[in-house]
Scaffold this motif. Structure first.
Motif, short mmCIF file in Angstrom:
data_model
loop_
_atom_site.label_atom_id
_atom_site.label_comp_id
_atom_site.label_asym_id
_atom_site.label_seq_id
_atom_site.Cartn_x
_atom_site.Cartn_y
_atom_site.Cartn_z
N GLY A 113 27.30 38.58 26.55
CA GLY A 113 28.29 37.84 27.30
C GLY A 113 29.06 38.70 28.28
O GLY A 113 28.93 39.93 28.31
N LEU A 114 29.86 38.03 29.10
CA LEU A 114 30.78 38.67 30.03
C LEU A 114 32.15 38.04 29.86
O LEU A 114 32.27 36.82 29.69
CB LEU A 114 30.31 38.49 31.48
N ASP A 115 33.20 38.87 29.90
CA ASP A 115 34.57 38.39 29.78
C ASP A 115 35.41 38.86 30.96
O ASP A 115 35.19 39.96 31.49
CB ASP A 115 35.23 38.93 28.50
N THR A 116 36.36 38.02 31.34
CA THR A 116 37.33 38.40 32.36
C THR A 116 38.68 37.79 32.02
O THR A 116 38.76 36.72 31.42
CB THR A 116 36.90 37.93 33.76
N PHE A 117 39.74 38.49 32.41
CA PHE A 117 41.10 37.95 32.31
C PHE A 117 41.57 37.43 33.67
O PHE A 117 42.71 37.05 33.83
CB PHE A 117 42.08 39.01 31.82
N GLY A 118 40.67 37.44 34.66
CA GLY A 118 41.06 37.02 36.00
C GLY A 118 42.04 37.99 36.63
O GLY A 118 43.01 37.59 37.28
N ASP A 119 41.76 39.30 36.46
CA ASP A 119 42.64 40.32 37.03
C ASP A 119 42.79 40.12 38.54
O ASP A 119 41.81 39.88 39.24
CB ASP A 119 42.08 41.72 36.78
N ILE A 120 44.01 40.24 39.05
CA ILE A 120 44.25 40.15 40.49
C ILE A 120 43.65 41.40 41.15
O ILE A 120 44.03 42.53 40.82
CB ILE A 120 45.75 40.07 40.80
N THR A 121 42.72 41.20 42.07
CA THR A 121 42.00 42.31 42.67
C THR A 121 42.43 42.55 44.11
O THR A 121 43.26 41.82 44.66
CB THR A 121 40.49 42.03 42.61
N ARG A 122 41.85 43.59 44.71
CA ARG A 122 42.17 43.94 46.11
C ARG A 122 40.99 43.62 47.00
O ARG A 122 39.83 43.67 46.58
CB ARG A 122 42.53 45.42 46.22
N ASP A 123 41.28 43.32 48.28
CA ASP A 123 40.22 43.07 49.24
C ASP A 123 39.76 44.38 49.88
O ASP A 123 40.19 45.47 49.48
CB ASP A 123 40.67 42.06 50.30
N HIS A 124 38.91 44.30 50.91
CA HIS A 124 38.36 45.49 51.54
C HIS A 124 39.43 46.33 52.24
O HIS A 124 39.23 47.52 52.48
CB HIS A 124 37.27 45.10 52.55
N ASN A 125 40.57 45.70 52.56
CA ASN A 125 41.66 46.43 53.21
C ASN A 125 42.68 46.96 52.22
O ASN A 125 43.71 47.50 52.63
CB ASN A 125 42.35 45.50 54.22
N GLY A 126 42.42 46.79 50.94
CA GLY A 126 43.34 47.28 49.92
C GLY A 126 44.48 46.33 49.62
O GLY A 126 45.39 46.68 48.86
N GLU A 127 44.45 45.12 50.18
CA GLU A 127 45.51 44.15 49.94
C GLU A 127 45.19 43.32 48.70
O GLU A 127 44.04 42.94 48.47
CB GLU A 127 45.66 43.22 51.15
N LEU A 128 46.23 43.02 47.92
CA LEU A 128 46.04 42.20 46.73
C LEU A 128 45.66 40.77 47.13
O LEU A 128 46.25 40.19 48.05
CB LEU A 128 47.30 42.18 45.88
N LEU A 129 44.68 40.21 46.45
CA LEU A 129 44.32 38.82 46.66
C LEU A 129 45.38 37.91 46.05
O LEU A 129 46.16 38.31 45.19
CB LEU A 129 42.97 38.52 46.02
N THR A 130 45.38 36.67 46.47
CA THR A 130 46.23 35.68 45.82
C THR A 130 45.58 35.26 44.50
O THR A 130 44.39 35.49 44.27
CB THR A 130 46.41 34.43 46.70
N THR B 168 38.56 44.83 35.25
CA THR B 168 39.74 45.58 34.78
C THR B 168 40.55 46.01 35.99
O THR B 168 40.06 46.73 36.87
CB THR B 168 39.34 46.81 33.97
N GLY B 169 41.78 45.56 36.06
CA GLY B 169 42.67 45.98 37.14
C GLY B 169 42.21 45.47 38.50
O GLY B 169 41.75 44.33 38.64
N THR B 170 42.29 46.35 39.48
CA THR B 170 42.11 45.93 40.87
C THR B 170 40.69 46.11 41.39
O THR B 170 40.45 46.07 42.60
CB THR B 170 43.08 46.72 41.76
N LEU B 171 39.72 46.33 40.53
CA LEU B 171 38.32 46.46 40.93
C LEU B 171 37.91 45.27 41.80
O LEU B 171 38.17 44.12 41.46
CB LEU B 171 37.44 46.53 39.69
N GLY B 172 37.25 45.54 42.94
CA GLY B 172 36.97 44.51 43.91
C GLY B 172 35.91 43.50 43.48
O GLY B 172 35.03 43.79 42.66
#
Length: 341
Positions: free
Chosen positions: A6-23, A313-317
């Motif tokens: 399986g695969l699990d996620t907590f829906g971590d808020i990630t960053r885009d290609h410019n380093g900005e946090l996604l909504t 995990t964390g901000t991984l894109g």
């Protein structure tokens, strides 16, 4: 050996290609796309965790899972985990029975007490009742799993008198309990005859062998059904070890330091990360061969029936996670099956 992956996620808020946090909205849509890819590459299960804090986008996993159900065909869908202590067992059962219907029988639920406590004050529960809430509500949930009228009374919610809960499922609702490492929790899972999901997020898998043995002894003593045991652990996969580690480390550092500041942990370091991706640690990160060998070793050591990789995990894109999912399904899973054959 017949192993599920399986695969699990907590829906971590990630960053885009410019380093900005996604909504949060962008992140949730990405989670749906990640699950769709997981289905396409042969992963058996996709789990979405429930959280109520800024670092995570998903507070209503069943809604996200319903969206995923509409875009997938075979992958089983569940949580990682549902915080039963601050929810109502009847509503949890109803939501997952509904998910089971829209997914044509693919729903399952992983219940937990909650290692994060934001949901307790948010929904009006007293943390002093932390243990009592889970014990009582889990007992009621087990009764609901029988899918017969329930008569029940407790101290944490209103009593039920011959209450019939709808919808019913076609073939029952597969139910696990997430456990972080306490013997008391393992015995409770065995007493209720539920599946044991071990969250191994630190140290070698071998240190959990006594808990696996305890589960087997306890089900025998209680005369309850013995289910396959599952392990949930974090990781990230790329073409090479170095690529995987360099991509994963910033997210692990960010998340550990954020949570660690609240819990009194020392600052996270690259040296600790490198130790955790080795044999003595609980991070399954590196090339497909490295990750496959480590998963196979965990399966042999603990005798488990399912391994869930927490791939976010964390901000991984998003693009990096998509590649990790692809490698997990197309290279890691087949390699583990070969190693265990």
């Amino acid at each position: 050996m017949d192993i599920e992956f399986g695969l699990d996620t907590f829906g971590d808020i990630t960053r885009d290609h410019n380093g900005e946090l996604l909504t949060a909205a962008e992140t949730i849509r990405n989670v749906v796309a990640q699950a769709e890819l997981a289905d396409n590459v042969g992963v058996d299960f996709f789990g979405v965790g429930e959280h109520h804090r800024a670092e995570f986008a998903v507070s209503a996993p069943e809604m996200v899972l319903a969206a995923i159900a509409s875009r997938t065909e075979r992958i089983r869908l569940g949580t990682a985990v549902t915080v039963l202590s601050s929810d109502d067992p009847v509503r949890v059962f109803e939501r997952f029975a509904t998910l089971d219907a829209v997914s044509s029988g693919r729903a399952e639920v992983v219940l937990g007490r909650g290692s994060f406590i934001e949901s307790f004050p948010l929904f009006g529960f007293d943390l002093r009742d932390y243990e009592a809430l889970f014990e009582e509500k889990l007992g009621l949930f087990v009764e609901l799993l029988k899918e017969q009228p329930v008569t029940w009374s407790g101290t944490m919610r209103a009593a039920l008198e011959n209450a019939n809960v709808f919808p019913k499922t076609a073939n029952g609702l597969r139910t696990w309990v997430g456990v972080g490492g306490s013997a008391e929790s393992v015995v409770r899972v065995a007493r209720h005859g539920l599946g044991l999901m071990l969250a191994i997020i630190g140290g070698p898998a071998a240190r959990f062998k006594p808990l696996v043995d305890l589960y087997h002894r306890s089900t025998s003593a209680f005369g309850t059904p013995e289910h396959p045991i599952a392990v949930h652990s974090p990781g990230h996969i790329a073409a090479t070890d170095e690529e995987a580690w360099d991509a994963a480390y910033p997210g692990f550092e960010s998340m550990n330091n954020t949570i660690g500041a609240e819990r009194g942990w020392p600052p996270y370091s690259r040296a600790r990360f490198q130790n955790d991706v080795g044999a003595a640690g609980a991070i399954y990160s590196g090339s497909p061969d490295r990750v496959a060998e480590k998963i196979a070793d965990t399966v042999r050591t603990l005798g488990i029936g399912r391994f869930d990789l927490k791939y976010a995990t964390g901000t991984l894109g998003h693009d990096q996670m998509m590649r990790s999912i692809e490698l997990y399904g197309t290279e890691v899973i087949p390699r583990v099956r070969e190693l265990l054959a």
